[in-house]
Scaffold this motif. Structure first.
Motif, mmCIF file in Angstrom:
data_model
loop_
_atom_site.group_PDB
_atom_site.id
_atom_site.type_symbol
_atom_site.label_atom_id
_atom_site.label_comp_id
_atom_site.label_asym_id
_atom_site.label_seq_id
_atom_site.Cartn_x
_atom_site.Cartn_y
_atom_site.Cartn_z
ATOM 1 N N GLU A 1 0.810 -1.205 0.000
ATOM 2 C CA GLU A 1 0.000 0.000 0.000
ATOM 3 C C GLU A 1 0.844 1.255 0.000
ATOM 4 O OE1 GLU A 1 -2.768 -0.208 3.175
ATOM 5 O OE2 GLU A 1 -3.780 -1.975 2.409
ATOM 6 N N SER A 2 2.104 1.144 0.345
ATOM 7 C CA SER A 2 2.977 2.309 0.347
ATOM 8 C C SER A 2 3.193 2.819 -1.067
ATOM 9 C CB SER A 2 4.334 1.950 0.965
ATOM 10 O OG SER A 2 4.978 0.961 0.196
ATOM 11 N N SER A 3 2.828 1.987 -2.054
ATOM 12 C CA SER A 3 3.035 2.385 -3.439
ATOM 13 C C SER A 3 1.952 3.306 -3.965
ATOM 14 C CB SER A 3 3.084 1.134 -4.333
ATOM 15 O OG SER A 3 4.227 0.391 -4.050
ATOM 16 N N GLY A 4 0.974 3.654 -3.174
ATOM 17 C CA GLY A 4 -0.110 4.442 -3.708
ATOM 18 C C GLY A 4 -0.420 5.702 -2.956
ATOM 19 N N LYS A 5 -1.367 5.583 -2.034
ATOM 20 C CA LYS A 5 -1.917 6.750 -1.378
ATOM 21 C C LYS A 5 -0.860 7.577 -0.654
ATOM 22 C CE LYS A 5 -6.429 4.572 -0.938
ATOM 23 N NZ LYS A 5 -7.477 4.081 -0.038
ATOM 24 N N SER A 6 -1.113 8.869 -0.658
ATOM 25 C CA SER A 6 -0.282 9.860 0.035
ATOM 26 C C SER A 6 1.043 10.130 -0.665
ATOM 27 C CB SER A 6 -0.010 9.437 1.492
ATOM 28 O OG SER A 6 -1.232 9.313 2.179
ATOM 29 N N LYS A 7 1.253 9.558 -1.839
ATOM 30 C CA LYS A 7 2.487 9.810 -2.570
ATOM 31 C C LYS A 7 2.338 11.063 -3.432
ATOM 32 C CE LYS A 7 5.049 6.390 -1.201
ATOM 33 N NZ LYS A 7 4.293 6.161 0.041
ATOM 34 N N LYS A 8 3.452 11.758 -3.627
ATOM 35 C CA LYS A 8 3.502 12.950 -4.471
ATOM 36 C C LYS A 8 4.601 12.758 -5.501
ATOM 37 C CE LYS A 8 4.172 17.987 -4.288
ATOM 38 N NZ LYS A 8 4.457 19.145 -3.379
ATOM 39 N N GLY B 1 9.558 18.968 -1.997
ATOM 40 C CA GLY B 1 9.215 17.679 -1.412
ATOM 41 C C GLY B 1 8.375 16.804 -2.313
ATOM 42 N N VAL B 2 8.983 15.798 -2.934
ATOM 43 C CA VAL B 2 8.275 14.806 -3.735
ATOM 44 C C VAL B 2 8.844 13.429 -3.412
ATOM 45 C CG1 VAL B 2 7.728 16.385 -5.635
ATOM 46 C CG2 VAL B 2 9.869 15.087 -5.686
ATOM 47 N N ASP B 3 8.073 12.398 -3.761
ATOM 48 C CA ASP B 3 8.513 11.026 -3.515
ATOM 49 C C ASP B 3 9.217 10.417 -4.721
ATOM 50 O OD1 ASP B 3 7.347 10.498 -0.777
ATOM 51 O OD2 ASP B 3 5.538 11.090 -1.852
ATOM 52 N N GLY B 4 9.063 11.052 -5.874
ATOM 53 C CA GLY B 4 9.705 10.543 -7.075
ATOM 54 C C GLY B 4 9.506 11.508 -8.227
ATOM 55 N N LYS C 1 21.736 14.091 -11.032
ATOM 56 C CA LYS C 1 22.390 14.809 -9.938
ATOM 57 C C LYS C 1 21.364 15.467 -9.022
ATOM 58 C CE LYS C 1 25.836 18.414 -9.008
ATOM 59 N NZ LYS C 1 26.744 19.428 -9.616
ATOM 60 N N ILE C 2 20.337 16.051 -9.606
ATOM 61 C CA ILE C 2 19.283 16.692 -8.808
ATOM 62 C C ILE C 2 18.497 15.640 -8.031
ATOM 63 C CG2 ILE C 2 17.133 18.014 -8.923
ATOM 64 C CD1 ILE C 2 18.277 19.414 -11.412
ATOM 65 N N ALA C 3 18.120 14.554 -8.707
ATOM 66 C CA ALA C 3 17.358 13.493 -8.053
ATOM 67 C C ALA C 3 18.132 12.904 -6.874
ATOM 68 C CB ALA C 3 17.005 12.407 -9.064
ATOM 69 N N ASP C 4 19.434 12.683 -7.063
ATOM 70 C CA ASP C 4 20.268 12.122 -5.998
ATOM 71 C C ASP C 4 20.412 13.094 -4.829
ATOM 72 O OD1 ASP C 4 20.588 9.845 -7.454
ATOM 73 O OD2 ASP C 4 22.645 10.261 -8.104
ATOM 74 N N GLU C 5 20.488 14.369 -5.141
ATOM 75 C CA GLU C 5 20.625 15.374 -4.083
ATOM 76 C C GLU C 5 19.444 15.333 -3.127
ATOM 77 O OE1 GLU C 5 20.876 20.259 -3.537
ATOM 78 O OE2 GLU C 5 21.096 19.363 -5.530
ATOM 79 N N TYR C 6 18.256 15.109 -3.685
ATOM 80 C CA TYR C 6 17.051 15.077 -2.851
ATOM 81 C C TYR C 6 16.616 13.650 -2.523
ATOM 82 C CZ TYR C 6 16.823 20.035 -3.924
ATOM 83 O OH TYR C 6 17.119 21.381 -4.037
ATOM 84 N N GLU C 7 17.427 12.686 -2.931
ATOM 85 C CA GLU C 7 17.218 11.268 -2.604
ATOM 86 C C GLU C 7 15.844 10.776 -3.066
ATOM 87 O OE1 GLU C 7 17.986 10.986 1.582
ATOM 88 O OE2 GLU C 7 20.150 11.086 1.307
ATOM 89 N N VAL C 8 15.532 11.039 -4.339
ATOM 90 C CA VAL C 8 14.275 10.561 -4.914
ATOM 91 C C VAL C 8 14.581 9.779 -6.197
ATOM 92 C CG1 VAL C 8 12.840 12.387 -3.948
ATOM 93 C CG2 VAL C 8 13.938 12.742 -6.172
ATOM 94 N N PRO C 9 13.782 8.753 -6.505
ATOM 95 C CA PRO C 9 14.007 7.985 -7.731
ATOM 96 C C PRO C 9 13.647 8.799 -8.975
ATOM 97 C CG PRO C 9 12.011 7.245 -6.619
ATOM 98 C CD PRO C 9 12.688 8.190 -5.685
ATOM 99 N N LEU C 10 14.370 8.546 -10.043
ATOM 100 C CA LEU C 10 14.167 9.241 -11.302
ATOM 101 C C LEU C 10 13.817 8.231 -12.389
ATOM 102 C CD1 LEU C 10 14.400 11.853 -13.044
ATOM 103 C CD2 LEU C 10 16.825 11.271 -13.370
ATOM 104 N N VAL C 11 12.643 8.400 -12.995
ATOM 105 C CA VAL C 11 12.177 7.517 -14.073
ATOM 106 C C VAL C 11 11.910 8.369 -15.308
ATOM 107 C CG1 VAL C 11 10.302 6.014 -14.853
ATOM 108 C CG2 VAL C 11 11.166 5.828 -12.508
ATOM 109 N N LEU D 1 6.653 4.010 -8.375
ATOM 110 C CA LEU D 1 6.203 3.357 -7.138
ATOM 111 C C LEU D 1 7.026 2.108 -6.846
ATOM 112 C CD1 LEU D 1 2.330 3.730 -7.608
ATOM 113 C CD2 LEU D 1 3.866 5.196 -6.290
ATOM 114 N N ASP D 2 7.392 1.373 -7.902
ATOM 115 C CA ASP D 2 8.257 0.202 -7.725
ATOM 116 C C ASP D 2 9.628 0.621 -7.188
ATOM 117 O OD1 ASP D 2 6.385 -1.636 -8.582
ATOM 118 O OD2 ASP D 2 7.085 -1.653 -10.664
ATOM 119 N N CYS D 3 10.117 1.773 -7.657
ATOM 120 C CA CYS D 3 11.395 2.287 -7.144
ATOM 121 C C CYS D 3 11.285 2.601 -5.659
ATOM 122 C CB CYS D 3 11.796 3.555 -7.902
ATOM 123 S SG CYS D 3 12.283 3.294 -9.625
#
Length: 321
Positions: free
Chosen positions: A35-42, A96-99, A116-126, A289-291
């Motif tokens: 369920e962490s893959s869905g609701k409340s994600k940005k 603040g985003v999750d991905g 580089k930007i994605a890594d700085e904020y520790e979010v997955p990049l697709v 979400l898989d990331c």
């Protein structure tokens, strides 16, 4: 009194302890059920340009899926400028985003500036549609396959002796390069197939029409017009129609979305290669979400490939449904 205070402290400690345990159990249960893959994600959707017709179709597919799953999807318009896209991506990540889903403006490099930007904020990049070699995962078709399918369709349906006019997208872009090279590779096997014209219409209908009007004025023979996308093909088809030449010239594009299918119904386009827009958008969200859930780690770039399909006058109505 002292004993009473001690008792209150003990009770409060027990309540907090139980609450913490309950929270931990709930979090673990959520992880197990996915369920962490869905609701409340940005998720940030960093599009190359909100004026790119096909890319908007892809975004709409992602948006529809997010609405169904209760995911917040924020559209960030790169305005067809790499510096603008990078700046806006940095800002949305800082907020603040999750991905991040990325449709890069420029695909000539490896995309490390985005990573580089994605890594700085520790979010997955697709990346979606346009490949970014530094992304955690690329969700896209193989552009070479589309050009190959066009070439094979032309030979199979119109023979090995033809005069062809070609419209290409933005010079140097990944889709333009791969689609054009693979198309030419097929046609080059037939010495009597001549590419009479090759012009850049920048994925644009109006430019495609203007270029085709110049072709027509040259009085040179054209049997087939083939374009890197439907918008350019439609422009050429409209120019041919205005000159009463459409019945004698086949017009073939790529994408087969609503505009392309409508043009096929009207007889402006002869055929197109279907590129699943909505599926790519949905798959991009699922992949982010898989990331987040740990399926992909970003240590190496993975590729989730979406397949093309040939759409002709015989089957286009199936795609309209």
């Amino acid at each position: 009194m002292k004993k009473k205070i001690v008792s209150i402290i003990l009770v409060l400690t027990m309540i907090l302890s139980l609450a913490a345990c309950g929270s931990k159990e709930k979090k673990e249960d959520t992880k197990e059920t996915g369920e962490s893959s869905g609701k409340s994600k940005k998720i940030a959707y960093c599009i190359n340009s909100s004026t790119d017709t096909f890319e908007v179709y892809v975004y709409e597919g992602a948006k529809k899926y997010c609405e169904e799953k209760g995911i917040e999807l924020v559209l960030v318009d790169g305005e067809d400028d790499t510096a603008t896209q990078l700046s806006k991506m940095d800002s949305i990540c800082e907020s603040g985003v999750d991905g991040v889903i990325l449709v890069p403006v420029d695909t000539n490099g490896d995309g490390s500036e985005y990573r580089k930007i994605a890594d700085e904020y520790e979010v997955p990049l697709v990346s979606a549609v346009r490949q970014c070699q530094s992304a955690w995962v690329m969700v896209s078709t193989d552009s070479s396959e589309a050009g190959k399918m066009q070439g094979e369709y032309i030979v199979e349906n119109y023979g090995e002796k033809l005069d062809v006019a070609l419209l290409v997208g933005i010079l140097g872009s990944e889709d333009m390069t791969k689609r054009t090279e693979s198309l030419k590779e097929v046609l080059s096997k037939y010495p009597d197939i001549n590419i009479m014209f090759e012009d850049c219409a920048n994925w644009n209908r109006d430019e495609g029409m203007a270029i085709a009007e110049n072709w027509i004025q040259s009085k040179k023979n054209i049997d087939v017009v083939v374009a890197n996308n439907d918008e350019m093909a439609i422009g050429a088809g409209l120019a041919l129609e205005a000159s009463d030449m459409l019945e004698d010239v086949a017009v073939i594009g790529i994408d087969a979305q609503e505009n392309g299918l409508a043009a096929m119904e009207d007889g402006i386009l002869t055929a197109s290669v279907f590129q699943p827009a909505g599926e790519q958008g949905k798959t991009a969200v699922e992949t982010v979400l898989d990331c987040i859930d740990g399926k992909y780690t970003g240590e190496k770039t993975e590729w989730v490939q979406i397949n093309f399909e040939m759409v002709t006058q015989d089957n286009f109505k199936e795609y309209m449904q």
